[in-house]
Design an enzyme around this catalytic site. Structure first.
Site, mmCIF file in Angstrom:
data_model
loop_
_atom_site.group_PDB
_atom_site.id
_atom_site.type_symbol
_atom_site.label_atom_id
_atom_site.label_comp_id
_atom_site.label_asym_id
_atom_site.label_seq_id
_atom_site.Cartn_x
_atom_site.Cartn_y
_atom_site.Cartn_z
ATOM 1 N N MET A 1 -0.059 -14.303 32.197
ATOM 2 C CA MET A 1 0.019 -15.270 33.304
ATOM 3 C C MET A 1 -1.126 -15.053 34.281
ATOM 4 S SD MET A 1 2.737 -17.112 32.795
ATOM 5 C CE MET A 1 3.201 -17.004 31.086
ATOM 6 N N CYS A 2 -1.582 -16.100 34.788
ATOM 7 C CA CYS A 2 -2.717 -16.015 35.730
ATOM 8 C C CYS A 2 -2.405 -15.077 36.900
ATOM 9 C CB CYS A 2 -3.038 -17.393 36.298
ATOM 10 S SG CYS A 2 -3.136 -18.698 35.067
ATOM 11 N N ARG A 3 -3.395 -14.743 37.643
ATOM 12 C CA ARG A 3 -3.250 -13.937 38.858
ATOM 13 C C ARG A 3 -3.869 -14.717 40.004
ATOM 14 N NH1 ARG A 3 0.186 -10.054 37.620
ATOM 15 N NH2 ARG A 3 1.003 -12.114 37.221
ATOM 16 N N VAL A 88 -7.555 -16.206 38.893
ATOM 17 C CA VAL A 88 -8.128 -16.078 37.542
ATOM 18 C C VAL A 88 -7.081 -16.622 36.577
ATOM 19 C CG1 VAL A 88 -9.751 -14.204 37.967
ATOM 20 C CG2 VAL A 88 -7.366 -13.639 37.446
ATOM 21 N N ASN A 115 0.799 -19.685 39.204
ATOM 22 C CA ASN A 115 0.786 -18.537 38.311
ATOM 23 C C ASN A 115 2.080 -18.638 37.498
ATOM 24 O OD1 ASN A 115 1.249 -15.026 39.197
ATOM 25 N ND2 ASN A 115 0.790 -15.952 37.241
#
Ligand code: GLN
Length: 258
Positions: A1-3, A88, A115
């Site tokens: 998962m994105c941050r 990101v 996220n």
């Protein structure tokens, strides 16, 4: 998962949280600690946006790993902003890798990041999407769950829903329509940051200078505190900027959108 991360406070450069901190967003792009089995690295894109002196957001985003970008470290050094958001991306399987899919999403007033993942995409949220004006759907920046969440939230904000109510209502509506979704949302304006923890990690650091909200703590400062799951954090600009509320998101309150 994105941050992702957001800052609200006295003007500062994003260089430390994004690049220089021991567990900066850059480190989280290749060595995140708490992905909860949602991918391994965040290399499908990045973005950094801040509210400039003229009051509007300025953004740089690319569909490439953060560590490959030569521009951003130098650019970030020159920035001094009271509000910024950085992210990101680890693209969810089946979703496009494109600049337009990278957070932060932005309009004239707000920055947004997601996220997580919407389960059952796109069928599960078709009922929510079909209530949007067709032109807003056609203008979606990418065919991704995050871009739809942004389009839905922006629509509710423009209709006049208060920001915390709009964010909580959106989480509630999507969680109902698509159970099991991961919905860590981040909404930032010049004087306000709202973030949700919904089946994903989120931490907050409050100092005299300002408030940092991040998927993972950026260093071992003991003042970082985890946000409980299914909660919303609201930080508002004050003297000093402060976290005003950490409250549970109710699935069946009057906050949810009609
Ligand atoms: N599902 C979103 C996307 O693909 C966010 C991904 C994530 O949090 N890993 O863009």
């Amino acid at each position: 998962m994105c941050r992702h991360l957001a800052y609200l406070g006295a003007p500062r450069s994003p260089v430390w949280p994004v690049f220089e901190a021991p567990h900066s967003l850059l480190v989280q792009s290749y060595a995140p600690r708490d992905m909860r089995y949602g991918g391994t690295v965040n290399a499908d894109g990045f973005g950094l946006a801040w509210f400039a002196d003229h009051g509007k957001p300025v953004r740089h985003r690319r569909a490439s790993p953060l560590w490959t970008d030569e521009t951003l470290p130098r650019l970030a050094e020159t920035v001094s902003a009271g509000t910024f958001v950085a992210a990101v991306r680890s693209a969810t399987t089946g979703m496009p890798v494109a600049d337009g899919a990278c957070a932060p999403f932005a309009d004239e007033h707000w920055l947004f990041s997601h996220n997580g993942v919407v389960r059952g995409w796109p069928d599960s949220v078709a009922g929510l999407a079909e209530k949007l004006p067709v032109t807003e759907l056609l203008r979606m920046e990418a065919a991704t769950d995050s871009a739809l969440l942004w389009t839905l939230l922006r629509h509710r904000l423009r209709e006049g829903t208060d920001p915390a109510g709009a964010v909580a209502g959106l989480v509630a509506d999507v969680a109902r329509a698509a159970p099991g979704s991961r919905l860590n949302l981040l909404l930032a304006g010049p004087d306000l940051v709202i973030a949700t923890a919904w089946t994903h990690a989120l931490s907050v650091l409050v100092t005299d200078e300002g408030v940092l909200i991040a998927s993972e703590p950026l260093d071992d400062d003991p003042r970082w505190s985890p946000v409980p799951d299914q909660h919303l954090v609201l930080a508002r600009r004050g003297q000093p900027p402060a976290v005003e509320a950490v409250e549970a998101i109710a699935l069946h309150t009057d906050r949810s959108h009609p």
